[in-house]
Design an enzyme around this catalytic site. Structure first.
Site, mmCIF file in Angstrom:
data_model
loop_
_atom_site.group_PDB
_atom_site.id
_atom_site.type_symbol
_atom_site.label_atom_id
_atom_site.label_comp_id
_atom_site.label_asym_id
_atom_site.label_seq_id
_atom_site.Cartn_x
_atom_site.Cartn_y
_atom_site.Cartn_z
ATOM 1 N N SER A 97 -3.868 26.868 -0.444
ATOM 2 C CA SER A 97 -3.714 27.291 0.945
ATOM 3 C C SER A 97 -2.241 27.514 1.288
ATOM 4 C CB SER A 97 -4.389 26.262 1.849
ATOM 5 O OG SER A 97 -4.768 26.901 3.039
ATOM 6 N N LYS A 147 0.374 29.863 -0.783
ATOM 7 C CA LYS A 147 1.319 30.899 -0.323
ATOM 8 C C LYS A 147 2.671 30.592 -0.973
ATOM 9 C CE LYS A 147 -0.784 30.352 4.346
ATOM 10 N NZ LYS A 147 -1.992 31.093 4.439
ATOM 11 N N HIS A 154 -13.250 25.696 2.035
ATOM 12 C CA HIS A 154 -11.801 25.814 1.847
ATOM 13 C C HIS A 154 -11.268 24.510 1.253
ATOM 14 C CE1 HIS A 154 -7.716 27.085 2.799
ATOM 15 N NE2 HIS A 154 -7.494 25.931 3.406
ATOM 16 N N TRP A 159 -11.945 32.873 6.508
ATOM 17 C CA TRP A 159 -10.621 32.842 7.144
ATOM 18 C C TRP A 159 -9.540 33.342 6.171
ATOM 19 C CZ3 TRP A 159 -8.709 32.594 11.769
ATOM 20 C CH2 TRP A 159 -7.485 31.984 12.056
HETATM 21 C C1 GTR Z 1 -4.842 26.956 8.134
HETATM 22 C C2 GTR Z 1 -4.007 28.195 8.093
HETATM 23 C C3 GTR Z 1 -4.124 28.855 6.761
HETATM 24 C C4 GTR Z 1 -4.005 27.869 5.631
HETATM 25 C C5 GTR Z 1 -4.599 26.522 5.908
HETATM 26 C C6 GTR Z 1 -4.202 25.399 4.947
HETATM 27 O O1 GTR Z 1 -4.855 26.335 9.354
HETATM 28 O O2 GTR Z 1 -4.436 29.042 9.113
HETATM 29 O O3 GTR Z 1 -3.222 29.916 6.665
HETATM 30 O O4 GTR Z 1 -2.679 27.732 5.273
HETATM 31 O O5 GTR Z 1 -4.319 26.069 7.183
HETATM 32 O O6 GTR Z 1 -3.044 25.294 4.533
HETATM 33 O O7 GTR Z 1 -5.082 24.612 4.601
#
Ligand code: GTR
Length: 386
Positions: A223, A227, A365, A314
């Site tokens: 996540s 990035k 996620h 998402w």
């Molecule tokens: C979320 C965010 C994502 C992702 C995620 C994470 O809230 O919108 O871009 O980075 O967190 O890091 O788990």
């Protein structure tokens, strides 16, 4: 009511494939002067530096490397870790600049039954520190150290908060104390830049550590950490392989699809992740001089493995797959074969024997043991081939 409807509107993200607008991606193989890039030389001397600069200026910020000194201090060594199967080494990496200091704590397990120096999986840990418990009282599937070491790899991790707290006010209280000029520059680094910078300092340490093979370091992140793993590997060519797990917007997913999380939303919720210039692209994805396929392309010729999860729309699974596909032609310059199909593979089907790897796991996620088993196979294929 006006405020409520404003908030609802601002947060409305769409998950409808039929509403993805028509878009044209910038071509990774056409220079800003309009020249077609036909060989590795032009890619490496002209186009690659150009794209890297565009990401620095418009998205992630600068990556300063002018520190005064770096020091590695072993804080703990346990030759009998993991019931005698591995060596545990905890090291503090201190970096100094202009009288200020930042310290990165690194946990490293090196399996005993593997010929050394060992290849490594390095995780940029953006979750709780207990996920990478050196004592192994907590055995988190997010960092399955036993599975990874039993598969013949060393495993390491550092926590993002050592570089920059993940908070929109507090992020300045870390690495950015060493580089205060970054805070006033519109293309200055913020938290994600600082985390990526930290990965490179761990690499500095690996280059001096005889237990590990610095030419076989696989960098992984989930996540926001995913990035970061992409940006770190794009910046620092010493990383031999990159894993980006469910990284989504401003990670491995194309921004121009405007599917799931969008730039406006990420810049609003996390104003401390990307540079000031990135805010200019709120609701203006098509004005960006880059898209995320070009970030993946910067990592060529090194292998990249991206993942998604079916319930994580998402992070735009289709947009992630398409970013990989649109990076293929840069890897092809090096004669490297991508085995990605034309359209996304079926759920749970992993493409591993390919310079660009991918799977879309059923579920939430997260980063799980299932994901890690694929990373290991992907690394097995690429590191063995080397
Ligand atoms: C979320 C965010 C994502 C992702 C995620 C994470 O809230 O919108 O871009 O980075 O967190 O890091 O788990």
């Amino acid at each position: 009511f006006a405020l409520l409807s404003f908030i609802l509107h601002a947060q409305a993200q769409q998950y409808d494939e039929s509403k993805v607008p028509a878009y044209t991606l910038p071509d990774p193989l056409t220079t800003l002067q309009g020249q077609a890039v036909k060989n590795i030389r032009t890619w490496e001397t002209v186009r690659r530096p150009e794209i890297r600069r565009l990401f620095e200026d418009n998205v992630y910020g600068q990556m300063p490397k002018d520190f005064d000194s770096i020091r590695f201090t072993v804080e703990r060594e346990d030759p009998g870790a993991m019931e005698g199967k591995a060596l545990l080494k905890e090291t503090r990496i201190d970096v100094y600049r202009s009288g200020r200091q930042v310290s990165i704590h690194l946990v490293l397990f090196v399996p005993k039954n593997v010929s050394r120096p060992a290849p490594v999986f390095l995780l940029i840990n953006n979750r709780g520190k207990n996920n990478t418990d050196p004592d192994r009282k907590v055995k988190s599937p997010f960092w399955p150290a036993e599975l990874v070491t039993e598969s013949g790899y060393a495993i390491a991790a550092f926590h993002v908060s050592d570089l920059a707290p993940d908070d929109k006010t507090d992020y300045v209280n870390g690495l950015l104390r060493l580089y205060p000029e970054q805070l006033t520059a519109d293309n200055g680094m913020k938290a994600i830049g600082a985390w990526a910078w930290g990965a490179s300092r761990v690499m500095d340490y690996f280059e001096k550590e005889s237990l590990v093979d610095a030419s076989r370091i696989a960098l992984a992140g989930h996540s926001r950490g995913g990035k970061t793993s992409l940006w770190a590997a794009a910046q620092d060519q010493r990383f031999a392989l990159c894993v980006t797990n469910c990284s989504g917007n401003t990670g491995a997913a194309l921004a121009r699809r405007q599917f799931g999380e969008r730039i406006t939303r990420i810049n609003t919720t996390f104003p401390h992740w990307f540079n000031n210039n990135y805010k200019k692209y709120n609701d203006r994805e098509n004005d960006l001089p880059v898209d995320q396929h070009m970030l993946i392309a910067l990592i060529a010729p090194r292998p990249v493995y991206a993942t998604n999860a079916t319930k994580d729309l998402w992070a735009d699974p289709t947009g992630t797959f398409l970013a990989l596909k649109n990076a293929e032609k840069v890897f092809a310059l090096y004669g490297l074969r991508s085995a990605l199909p034309a359209t996304p593979p079926a759920v749970n089907v992993a493409v591993e024997n390919s310079i660009l790897g991918y799977h879309n796991r059923e579920g939430e996620h997260d980063m799980t043991e299932t994901d890690w088993r694929h990373f290991i196979r992907f690394a097995d294929i690429h590191f063995k081939r080397k």
